[in-house]
Enzyme design. Structure first.
Site, PDB file in Angstrom:
ATOM      1  CD  GLU A 187     -41.111  41.205 -64.226  1.00  0.00           C
ATOM      2  OE1 GLU A 187     -42.008  41.971 -64.642  1.00  0.00           O
ATOM      3  OE2 GLU A 187     -40.237  41.554 -63.416  1.00  0.00           O
ATOM      4  CD  GLU A 242     -42.435  40.910 -57.055  1.00  0.00           C
ATOM      5  OE1 GLU A 242     -41.753  40.429 -57.987  1.00  0.00           O
ATOM      6  OE2 GLU A 242     -42.233  42.039 -56.568  1.00  0.00           O
ATOM      7  CE  LYS A 275     -37.069  36.628 -61.645  1.00  0.00           C
ATOM      8  NZ  LYS A 275     -38.022  37.676 -62.062  1.00  0.00           N
ATOM      9  CG  ASP A 306     -35.100  39.204 -63.587  1.00  0.00           C
ATOM     10  OD1 ASP A 306     -35.824  38.231 -63.849  1.00  0.00           O
ATOM     11  OD2 ASP A 306     -35.277  39.956 -62.609  1.00  0.00           O
TER      12      ASP A 306
END
Ligand code: KIV
Length: 273
Positions: free
Chosen positions: A112, A180, A110, A80
């Site tokens: 968001e 998610e 990764k 992340d």
């Protein structure tokens, strides 16, 4: 055997991803047969004891990802990018991603969200050979703005935003997208629309793959089970009971025994008296 990005994207079987944050976690995940390991910034909550992922730094992520990689040399590793490292422009994001790849041996990063700024970052990174996994639905880094750690995509506006975000991430070059905490039927629709794999957590069974947080899966914290996770072990309880048994034996003089003690010859000992 480590899978390549194209192999992960076209895998026939459901993809199995699990988080890990240290050397033993890397060993467990690799030997347990995970297809992908994620060094998630959930590190902040489950390992570092913060209330959110926001305080996690790039150096924290790199430190932990290096340890995971030492335990899992042969598994596809995703790391992340933490809060703030890809929000100040593509140059900063590229610099952060290059550090992660070079310093940890990770295979992908990764991030968001699917804002125009994040999509620019995804385009630049993927164009420069850094595989990116996207993440929509509940996004812990910006949960405050989402009204807290809540299920997303329940009303039309939020559902549309989630579908369009996932599609936009794919179009920008993401090789997979984490979904998610969204309704299972919405995750199914997204999974059917995308050509890249969706990886769900609290997103139902129709995603192409699933991810669980190591500590949730193993029950490292006692107490209530999270709705989006399943405990496959009760290691928190086992650890507490093991430490209590050790403490009781020390206090009763029953540990250590001969089995944990070393011997020396009588004549050597005699010279010391
Ligand atoms: O940080 C994390 O562990 C994650 C997973 C929950 C997908 O982003």
């Amino acid at each position: 055997m480590k899978r390549s990005v194209p192999e992960l994207m076209t895998a026939a079987e459901p993809l199995v991803m699990v988080t890990a944050y240290d050397y033993p976690g890397g060993i467990h995940a690799e030997r347990g047969g995970a297809d992908l390991i994620l060094v998630g910034d959930s590190l902040g909550n489950v390992v570092l004891g913060y209330d959110s992922t926001a305080p996690v730094t790039l150096n924290d992520m790199i430190h932990h990802a290096r340890a995971v990689r030492r335990g899992a040399r042969d598994t596809f590793l995703v790391v992340d990018l933490p809060f703030g490292t890809y929000h100040t422009g593509v140059t900063d994001a590229m610099r952060a991603a290059v550090r992660v790849i070079q310093e940890t041996g990770a295979d992908a990063v990764k991030m968001e969200g699917a804002t125009p700024e994040v999509l620019d970052v995804v385009r630049v990174l993927t164009r420069n050979g850094i595989p990116v996994m996207g993440h929509v639905g509940l996004m812990p880094q910006t949960a405050t703005a989402q009204g807290g750690l809540k299920v997303q995509g329940k009303d039309e506006e939020s559902a549309r935003r989630t579908v369009e975000g996932a599609q936009a991430l794919q179009d920008a070059g993401a090789f997979a997208v984490v979904l998610e905490a969204i309704p299972a039927r919405l995750a199914r629709l997204i999974t059917e629309r995308l050509t890249v794999p969706t990886i769900g957590i609290g997103a139902g069974v129709h995603c192409k793959g699933q991810v669980l947080v190591y500590h949730d899966l193993l029950g490292l914290y006692e107490g209530e089970e999270k709705k989006l996770a399943k405990r496959y072990a009760e290691l928190g309880r086992d650890a507490r009971e093991a430490i209590a048994a050790y403490a009781a034996e020390v206090r009763a003089g029953r540990f250590p025994t001969k089995d944990q003690s070393f011997v020396m010859k009588d004549d050597v000992l005699g010279k010391l008296y």
